[in-house]
Design a protein around this motif. Structure first.
Motif, PDB file in Angstrom:
ATOM      1  N   LEU A 102       0.817  -1.320   0.119  1.00 40.59           N
ATOM      2  CA  LEU A 102       0.161   0.177  -0.255  1.00 40.59           C
ATOM      3  C   LEU A 102       1.227   1.447   0.135  1.00 40.59           C
ATOM      4  O   LEU A 102       0.073   2.434  -0.003  1.00 40.59           O
ATOM      5  N   THR A 103       2.175   1.564  -0.148  1.00 38.18           N
ATOM      6  CA  THR A 103       2.808   2.375   0.442  1.00 38.18           C
ATOM      7  C   THR A 103       3.364   2.483  -1.076  1.00 38.18           C
ATOM      8  O   THR A 103       4.897   2.018  -1.367  1.00 38.18           O
ATOM      9  N   PRO A 104       3.678   3.624  -2.036  1.00 34.51           N
ATOM     10  CA  PRO A 104       3.623   3.226  -3.184  1.00 34.51           C
ATOM     11  C   PRO A 104       5.457   3.726  -3.345  1.00 34.51           C
ATOM     12  O   PRO A 104       5.948   3.398  -4.245  1.00 34.51           O
ATOM     13  N   VAL A 105       6.081   4.442  -2.457  1.00 38.86           N
ATOM     14  CA  VAL A 105       7.235   3.977  -2.469  1.00 38.86           C
ATOM     15  C   VAL A 105       7.947   3.231  -2.904  1.00 38.86           C
ATOM     16  O   VAL A 105       8.939   3.218  -2.999  1.00 38.86           O
ATOM     17  N   LEU A 106       7.374   2.480  -2.093  1.00 38.26           N
ATOM     18  CA  LEU A 106       8.697   1.018  -1.633  1.00 38.26           C
ATOM     19  C   LEU A 106       8.101  -0.288  -2.988  1.00 38.26           C
ATOM     20  O   LEU A 106       8.577  -1.202  -2.602  1.00 38.26           O
ATOM     21  N   SER A 149      -0.842  -4.690  -7.773  1.00 34.51           N
ATOM     22  CA  SER A 149      -0.239  -5.009  -5.934  1.00 34.51           C
ATOM     23  C   SER A 149       1.554  -4.269  -6.182  1.00 34.51           C
ATOM     24  O   SER A 149       1.831  -4.585  -4.859  1.00 34.51           O
ATOM     25  N   ILE A 150       2.395  -4.886  -7.484  1.00 31.70           N
ATOM     26  CA  ILE A 150       3.449  -4.514  -7.018  1.00 31.70           C
ATOM     27  C   ILE A 150       4.257  -3.565  -8.508  1.00 31.70           C
ATOM     28  O   ILE A 150       5.100  -3.623  -7.733  1.00 31.70           O
ATOM     29  N   ASN A 151       3.585  -3.309  -9.280  1.00 31.43           N
ATOM     30  CA  ASN A 151       3.728  -1.897 -10.293  1.00 31.43           C
ATOM     31  C   ASN A 151       3.759  -1.002 -10.135  1.00 31.43           C
ATOM     32  O   ASN A 151       3.748  -0.754  -8.981  1.00 31.43           O
ATOM     33  N   TYR A 152       4.402  -0.125 -10.949  1.00 29.93           N
ATOM     34  CA  TYR A 152       3.889   1.379 -10.450  1.00 29.93           C
ATOM     35  C   TYR A 152       3.591   2.108 -10.658  1.00 29.93           C
ATOM     36  O   TYR A 152       3.318   3.445 -10.467  1.00 29.93           O
ATOM     37  N   MET A 153       1.993   1.715 -10.656  1.00 28.15           N
ATOM     38  CA  MET A 153       0.642   2.502 -11.007  1.00 28.15           C
ATOM     39  C   MET A 153       0.230   3.851 -11.608  1.00 28.15           C
ATOM     40  O   MET A 153       0.023   4.189 -10.976  1.00 28.15           O
ATOM     41  N   ILE A 154       1.168   3.733 -12.673  1.00 23.63           N
ATOM     42  CA  ILE A 154       0.830   4.358 -13.789  1.00 23.63           C
ATOM     43  C   ILE A 154      -0.420   4.425 -14.389  1.00 23.63           C
ATOM     44  O   ILE A 154      -0.502   3.107 -14.436  1.00 23.63           O
ATOM     45  N   TYR A 155      -1.014   4.878 -14.802  1.00 25.18           N
ATOM     46  CA  TYR A 155      -2.322   4.601 -15.226  1.00 25.18           C
ATOM     47  C   TYR A 155      -2.097   5.361 -16.617  1.00 25.18           C
ATOM     48  O   TYR A 155      -2.434   6.465 -16.678  1.00 25.18           O
ATOM     49  N   ASN A 156      -2.658   4.988 -17.802  1.00 25.77           N
ATOM     50  CA  ASN A 156      -2.229   4.877 -19.048  1.00 25.77           C
ATOM     51  C   ASN A 156      -2.989   3.973 -19.581  1.00 25.77           C
ATOM     52  O   ASN A 156      -2.657   3.431 -20.559  1.00 25.77           O
ATOM     53  N   ARG A 157      -4.202   4.528 -20.534  1.00 25.33           N
ATOM     54  CA  ARG A 157      -5.111   4.091 -21.304  1.00 25.33           C
ATOM     55  C   ARG A 157      -4.258   3.343 -22.540  1.00 25.33           C
ATOM     56  O   ARG A 157      -4.898   2.261 -23.059  1.00 25.33           O
ATOM     57  N   GLY A 158      -3.948   4.426 -23.294  1.00 26.40           N
ATOM     58  CA  GLY A 158      -3.507   4.084 -24.975  1.00 26.40           C
ATOM     59  C   GLY A 158      -4.343   4.952 -25.507  1.00 26.40           C
ATOM     60  O   GLY A 158      -4.746   6.150 -24.519  1.00 26.40           O
ATOM     61  N   ASN A 159      -3.845   4.741 -26.921  1.00 30.39           N
ATOM     62  CA  ASN A 159      -4.622   5.876 -27.636  1.00 30.39           C
ATOM     63  C   ASN A 159      -5.933   5.313 -28.135  1.00 30.39           C
ATOM     64  O   ASN A 159      -5.536   4.056 -29.066  1.00 30.39           O
ATOM     65  N   ARG A 160      -6.255   6.140 -29.353  1.00 29.87           N
ATOM     66  CA  ARG A 160      -7.143   5.904 -29.511  1.00 29.87           C
ATOM     67  C   ARG A 160      -6.891   5.240 -30.632  1.00 29.87           C
ATOM     68  O   ARG A 160      -8.075   4.219 -31.175  1.00 29.87           O
ATOM     69  N   ARG A 161      -6.295   5.295 -31.531  1.00 25.83           N
ATOM     70  CA  ARG A 161      -5.928   4.043 -32.904  1.00 25.83           C
ATOM     71  C   ARG A 161      -5.648   2.691 -32.304  1.00 25.83           C
ATOM     72  O   ARG A 161      -5.939   1.531 -33.506  1.00 25.83           O
ATOM     73  N   GLY A 402       7.151   5.364  -6.271  1.00 29.37           N
ATOM     74  CA  GLY A 402       8.434   4.296  -6.794  1.00 29.37           C
ATOM     75  C   GLY A 402       9.097   5.838  -7.262  1.00 29.37           C
ATOM     76  O   GLY A 402      10.333   5.307  -8.517  1.00 29.37           O
ATOM     77  N   GLY A 403       8.931   6.900  -7.162  1.00 27.68           N
ATOM     78  CA  GLY A 403       9.625   7.891  -7.502  1.00 27.68           C
ATOM     79  C   GLY A 403       9.332   8.466  -9.077  1.00 27.68           C
ATOM     80  O   GLY A 403       9.990   9.558 -10.026  1.00 27.68           O
ATOM     81  N   VAL A 404       8.217   7.957  -9.776  1.00 24.39           N
ATOM     82  CA  VAL A 404       7.579   8.134 -10.913  1.00 24.39           C
ATOM     83  C   VAL A 404       6.702   9.620 -10.251  1.00 24.39           C
ATOM     84  O   VAL A 404       5.538   9.514  -9.478  1.00 24.39           O
ATOM     85  N   GLU A 405       7.003  10.711 -11.380  1.00 31.33           N
ATOM     86  CA  GLU A 405       6.705  12.218 -11.431  1.00 31.33           C
ATOM     87  C   GLU A 405       6.418  12.672 -12.437  1.00 31.33           C
ATOM     88  O   GLU A 405       5.229  13.490 -13.007  1.00 31.33           O
ATOM     89  N   ALA A 406       6.644  11.937 -13.700  1.00 32.01           N
ATOM     90  CA  ALA A 406       5.760  12.503 -14.748  1.00 32.01           C
ATOM     91  C   ALA A 406       6.559  11.803 -16.066  1.00 32.01           C
ATOM     92  O   ALA A 406       7.257  11.509 -16.383  1.00 32.01           O
ATOM     93  N   LEU A 430      12.052   9.648 -10.210  1.00 34.35           N
ATOM     94  CA  LEU A 430      13.280  11.024  -8.625  1.00 34.35           C
ATOM     95  C   LEU A 430      14.085  10.297  -8.591  1.00 34.35           C
ATOM     96  O   LEU A 430      13.949   9.535  -7.504  1.00 34.35           O
ATOM     97  N   GLY A 431      15.353  10.125  -9.200  1.00 34.15           N
ATOM     98  CA  GLY A 431      16.375   9.235  -8.868  1.00 34.15           C
ATOM     99  C   GLY A 431      16.592   7.884  -9.545  1.00 34.15           C
ATOM    100  O   GLY A 431      16.465   8.242 -10.885  1.00 34.15           O
ATOM    101  N   SER A 432      17.103   7.180  -9.310  1.00 33.90           N
ATOM    102  CA  SER A 432      18.145   5.704 -10.440  1.00 33.90           C
ATOM    103  C   SER A 432      18.348   4.795  -9.426  1.00 33.90           C
ATOM    104  O   SER A 432      17.672   4.684  -8.539  1.00 33.90           O
TER     105      SER A 432
END
Length: 629
Positions: A102-106, A149-161, A402-406, A430-432
């Motif tokens: 539940l703690t995103p940074v981990l 439950s283990i990914n980096y929680m990025i929500y990205n649906r995709g392109n209409r094409r 997980g440090g993802v910001e943009a 944010l990091g490496s």
């Protein structure tokens, strides 16, 4: 969790706060170190009471058996069990979430736990050269919630094409206009400035929100991207092209997985018709060879074999690796592979013959003149933990995904696709590998020690601020494959993603690296002293640093996956010789058997695949209800 470099105060705080989370419904899969800590403070009995699983009854019968509790499986089980007259079993090989999930940074640490299947590829010839034995790590979730439950929680649906292409390839019902309502059905968006957007819903089960913790570095990156000519965009809206702060599957700064969104809110209210079985690994589908009908599953629970039977359907939602594995173990797959390992052929289909993934280059990394911006997990303090956990502050370092910001979505000059269809994504992190001092990302990705030691150790020791722009290609030409090595259902399938076999893929990523460097030279990033980390990638030292050939070497060395494998149970019409399932997700040539997960996606999408998995689960639920109403 293994080797987490938390301060003693941080570890103690997490241990002491565990009973509060148990009482609020958060459960754990019994990680040994956590149990040892709980034993010391007398909480083991409470923990066991909170996590006692359902015990299966052999030969039990259900209307629907859903195999796998990832994003699609949880969605499907929740929707089907809305009908109280339908009895649904949800089988999951792993356990349940705990405080770390539940703690995103981990996020980076979770790949070293029992919540990850731990798959590796076969040794790669042209990629993953920086990994031990040249094996790419291929994380997949083994827990209620699956990879969500283990990914980096990025929500990205995709392109209409993407979706219009699925429909035009013989999959009616899957155009963008037809799938958008299912994306919206699943979503509860809390996104600043998009409250009135027709591309977002605010009443679905899955929380999608802005990450409230933002650093000086991400503001500079977004501004620099605009200076470089990219528009600000909602990449889940009208147009993907441009730059945006990341949209995340979190709720009030906590991970919001498929389990948290779809199952946890209803499980106590549907005990009579939704039965959830953890630590229950399905080993084979039960199939009537004469009628080619699925009528149940065999699985192992607590080292014992059980059988469940299905009145209506068996539905595989086990993911891009496990769904094809179970089909093949049950006699559905390529005749040559099944014959070679002695599995009787029930029905020949090209299961696992295609495997696409988005290979990502781990870099370039930029150092800055700022201080205190990059999050080093060993420096997280007890005060920050208390603010996050007890005060509910969603804007602390712990809510960083997980440090993802943009994210930035780009076209390259070599692209032949329409102008509104991005080729490359830049993921601003944010990091490496230095951020966790080599205790998480390096191990989870299987990087060699020398990669960390020679490129990142000094950054960690100096606590120097820096960020990385991961470069991901959306439309790879390289095609991999998955097959069985033997009949052992508890073993791994062989997975060969064949990253970078197509030279063109390397050139696209090279274009993305050049664009990342161009953005770094814009005034906003120059104002904080952004500059390339000039430490050569091991194995590429003989090439001029930052030359095209150097970057080509780096691409093949620092190869990285973001859990986006698709097409192993590819969707297509019966006339398509590469298709495994129909547009209704029924397995071709079989009865009462479907696949409902991202393995059905026919080609790599212009997206991370987690959002699509929820959409697929929602759409499949409607199709199944229509068939059985």
């Amino acid at each position: 969790m293994q080797s987490i470099m938390w301060s003693p105060q941080f570890r103690l705080t997490c241990c002491l706060l565990m009973p509060l989370f148990l009482l609020s419904g958060v459960q754990t899969n019994g990680n040994q170190r956590l149990l040892d800590q709980l034993q010391q403070v007398g909480l083991v009995n409470l923990l066991e009471q909170a996590t006692r699983p359902n015990v299966p009854q052999d030969l039990a019968t259900y209307d629907f058996i859903v195999v796998g509790a990832g994003a699609a499986g949880c969605t499907l089980a929740a929707r089907l069990s809305e009908d109280p007259s339908w009895k649904v079993a949800l089988l999951e090989a792993g356990g349940v979430e705990n405080i770390a999930h539940l703690t995103p940074v981990l996020a980076g640490y979770l790949q070293q736990t029992a919540s990850n299947w731990g798959y590796h590829s076969v040794p790669q010839r042209l990629s993953c050269l920086g990994m031990n034995n040249q094996e790419c790590a291929l994380p997949r979730g083994k827990v209620l919630g699956g990879t969500s439950s283990i990914n980096y929680m990025i929500y990205n649906r995709g392109n209409r094409r993407d979706f219009d292409g699925w429909a035009s390839a013989g999959n009616p019902g899957w155009s963008y206009a037809e799938v958008l309502p299912y994306f919206l059905r699943s979503e509860s968006a809390q996104l600043q400035g998009l409250e009135q957007s027709p591309y977002h819903n605010h009443s679905g089960p899955l929380s999608v929100e802005d990450v409230r913790y933002r650093t000086q570095l991400v503001h500079a990156f977004v501004e620099a991207s605009v200076e470089a000519g990219l528009p600000r965009t909602d990449y889940n809206g009208e147009s993907q092209l441009g730059v945006s702060y990341v949209q995340a599957t979190t709720r009030n700064g906590r991970r919001h997985s498929a389990y948290s969104a779809y199952i946890q809110p209803v499980r106590d209210y549907r005990k009579s018709n939704l039965h959830i079985y953890t630590f229950s690994q399905v080993t084979r589908l039960l199939i009537d060879a004469e009628t080619k009908s699925a009528y149940g599953v065999e699985f192992r629970y607590n080292s014992r074999a059980y059988t469940f039977k299905a009145r209506k359907e068996v539905i595989l939602s086990a993911g891009a690796f496990n769904s094809p594995q179970l089909l093949m173990l049950s006699g559905i797959g390529p005749a040559d592979n099944l014959k070679a390992i002695g599995v009787p052929l029930v029905h020949a289909l090209p299961v696992g013959k295609r495997l696409y993934d988005h290979m990502c280059h781990f870099g370039p990394t930029f150092v800055t003149n700022t201080t205190g911006q990059t999050t080093f997990t060993s420096r997280v303090t007890a005060a920050e933990v208390l603010s996050y956990l007890l005060a509910g502050n969603p804007a602390t370092k712990l809510s960083s995904i997980g440090g993802v910001e943009a994210l930035a979505f780009l076209k390259t000059g070599r692209s032949t696709l329409p102008q509104d269809w991005p080729d490359i994504e830049l993921i601003m992190v944010l990091g490496s590998l230095a951020s966790d001092e080599g205790t998480a990302l390096k191990l989870g990705a299987n990087f060699k020690d020398e990669i960390y030691d020679r490129m990142y150790r000094q950054l960690a020791q100096a606590r120097q601020d820096h960020f990385t722009l991961l470069v991901m290609q959306f439309h790879p030409q390289s095609v991999g494959r998955l097959w069985l090595r033997d009949r052992n259902p508890l073993g791994w399938p062989k997975i060969d993603p064949k990253y970078c076999v197509a030279e063109e893929d390397v050139e696209y990523i090279l274009d993305g690296i050049k664009e990342a460097i161009r953005i770094s030279k814009m005034p906003a990033l120059q104002s904080i002293g952004a500059r390339l980390l000039e430490r050569p990638v091991p194995g590429c030292e003989s090439l001029a640093f930052a030359s095209d050939d150097y970057w080509r070497c780096s691409i093949r060395t620092l190869s990285y996956t973001l859990h986006h494998q698709v097409a192993t149970c590819r969707m297509g019409p019966a006339s398509d010789p590469t298709a495994v399932v129909s547009p209704q997700l029924r397995v071709h040539g079989m009865r009462r058997l479907r696949v409902v997960d991202t393995s059905i996606i026919p080609v790599p999408p212009t997206a991370h695949t987690n959002a699509a998995a929820f959409m697929i689960g929602e759409k499949a639920a409607d199709m199944i209800r229509s068939d059985w109403s």
